[in-house]
Design a protein around this motif. Structure first.
Motif, short mmCIF file in Angstrom:
data_model
loop_
_atom_site.label_atom_id
_atom_site.label_comp_id
_atom_site.label_asym_id
_atom_site.label_seq_id
_atom_site.Cartn_x
_atom_site.Cartn_y
_atom_site.Cartn_z
N LEU A 119 4.45 7.65 -3.09
CA LEU A 119 4.40 6.47 -2.22
C LEU A 119 3.41 6.63 -1.06
N PRO A 120 3.46 7.74 -0.30
CA PRO A 120 2.47 7.89 0.78
C PRO A 120 1.03 7.90 0.29
N ILE A 121 0.79 8.48 -0.89
CA ILE A 121 -0.57 8.51 -1.43
C ILE A 121 -1.05 7.09 -1.73
N LEU A 122 -0.20 6.31 -2.41
CA LEU A 122 -0.57 4.93 -2.74
C LEU A 122 -0.78 4.10 -1.48
N LEU A 123 0.10 4.29 -0.48
CA LEU A 123 -0.03 3.54 0.77
C LEU A 123 -1.29 3.95 1.52
#
Length: 275
Positions: A119-123
Motif C-alpha cells: 500500500l505505501p509503495i502504490l500510494l
C-alpha cells in the motif's frame, strides 16, 4: 467421484472477493463472509437441504485474517470440503483446525506485505503522478489496487484449492518466513526512498547581528552537518508515535499540525516554504 466445477470455484472466489466483510462485527469479524464464499461449494457437493445445512454450520465459527492473503484459506477449505464429500476422513474439527491455525499467521504475513509494504509503495507512486493536481495518480491507484488485488486473491484462492492441506507447511514453514522477511526488507527500502523524495522539512530560524546581518543560518548549518536531518527526525518521531506509542494516524497528524502552528508562531518554520 464429486468434482467442483470451475464455475462454482469462481462463484465462491467472487463471493469472498466482494463479500469478505459481509455482516462484519466485533463478535463475528469475517465469519459470515467466509460462510458466503463456501455456500456455492456446499450447494454443488451436497444434494439434500439437511446435508447442506449441516456442512454450512461448519463455517459458523469465528474467523478473521488479512483478506487478500487469507484467500488461500478459503481455497484450502474448498478442496477439503470436496475431499469430505468424496468420503475422505475430513471432519468439522479438521477443517476448523486448519482455519484457526492459519488465520493468525496469515494475518501477520498479509499485514506486513499488503498493508505495511504494498500500500505505501502504490500510494508513493500515486503521489508522484499527482503533481500539479493531475488526476493520473488517483486513477493509477484505483486501477493498480483493485486489479492487482483481484489477481493476487484469485491466485491465492486457486493455489489453496490445488494444494489443500499441504499448503499449511508452505505458509508457516521456515522458507515462507525467509521469503516474507526478504520482501519486507525490500519494501522498507522502497518506502524509505519514497520518504526521502517526498518529505522536505526546513527551518527559517536565523540569528541576526546588531547591524541586521545574518550571523547564524540554522538551516545552512544543519545542511553542512547532516542534509535533510529535520526530515529524518520528523519521520523517526512519527514512526515512534505510531509503532511504539500506538497512536492513531489521525492523532499523529494533529500533533504535526500543532507543531507546525507553534513553529510558525515562534519563527522556526516559514509558512511560505510549504509552497
Amino acid at each position: 467421484m464429486k468434482k467442483l466445477s470451475k464455475k462454482t470455484l469462481n462463484h465462491s472466489f467472487l463471493n469472498w472477493f466482494y463479500g469478505h466483510l459481509t455482516c462484519f462485527s466485533q463478535e463475528h469479524m469475517q465469519t459470515f463472509g467466509y460462510m458466503t464464499a463456501m455456500l456455492p461449494i456446499i450447494q454443488e457437493l451436497y444434494d439434500t437441504n439437511e446435508e447442506q445445512t449441516e456442512k454450512t454450520l461448519t463455517y459458523s465459527t469465528f474467523f478473521n485474517t488479512e483478506p487478500q492473503v487469507g484467500s488461500i484459506v478459503v481455497g484450502i477449505t474448498a478442496g477439503m470440503e470436496e475431499a469430505r464429500a468424496n468420503g475422505e476422513p475430513v471432519d468439522d474439527e479438521t477443517i476448523n483446525g486448519i482455519r484457526a491455525g492459519l488465520m493468525g499467521p496469515l494475518a501477520g504475513i498479509g499485514d506486513s506485505l499488503v498493508v505495511g509494504t504494498l500500500l505505501p509503495i502504490l500510494l508513493g507512486i500515486a503521489l508522484g503522478l499527482s503533481g500539479g493536481g493531475s488526476p493520473l495518480g488517483a486513477v493509477f491507484y484505483i486501477l493498480a489496487w483493485n486489479i492487482g488485488m483481484f489477481l493476487i486473491m484469485r491466485f491465492m484462492y486457486f493455489k489453496g484449492y490445488e494444494l489443500g492441506g499441504k499448503a499449511v507447511e508452505i505458509l508457516v514453514g521456515e522458507k515462507a518466513n525467509a521469503i516474507r522477511d526478504s520482501i519486507i526488507m525490500l519494501g522498507t527500502m522502497v518506502i524509505g526512498g519514497v520518504t526521502a523524495s517526498w518529505i522536505n522539512i526546513t527551518t527559517s530560524f536565523q540569528m541576526l547581528g546588531s547591524d541586521g546581518s545574518v550571523i547564524v543560518d540554522l538551516q545552512k548549518t544543519l545542511n553542512d552537518v547532516y542534509p535533510s536531518i529535520l526530515s529524518a527526525v520528523f519521520v523517526l518521531i512519527c514512526w515512534y508515535l505510531l509503532s511504539k506509542k500506538r497512536l492513531s494516524p489521525v492523532v499523529v497528524m494533529l500533533i504535526l499540525v500543532a507543531v507546525a502552528f507553534v513553529g510558525v508562531l515562534l519563527g522556526f518554520f516559514d509558512p511560505r516554504l510549504a509552497y
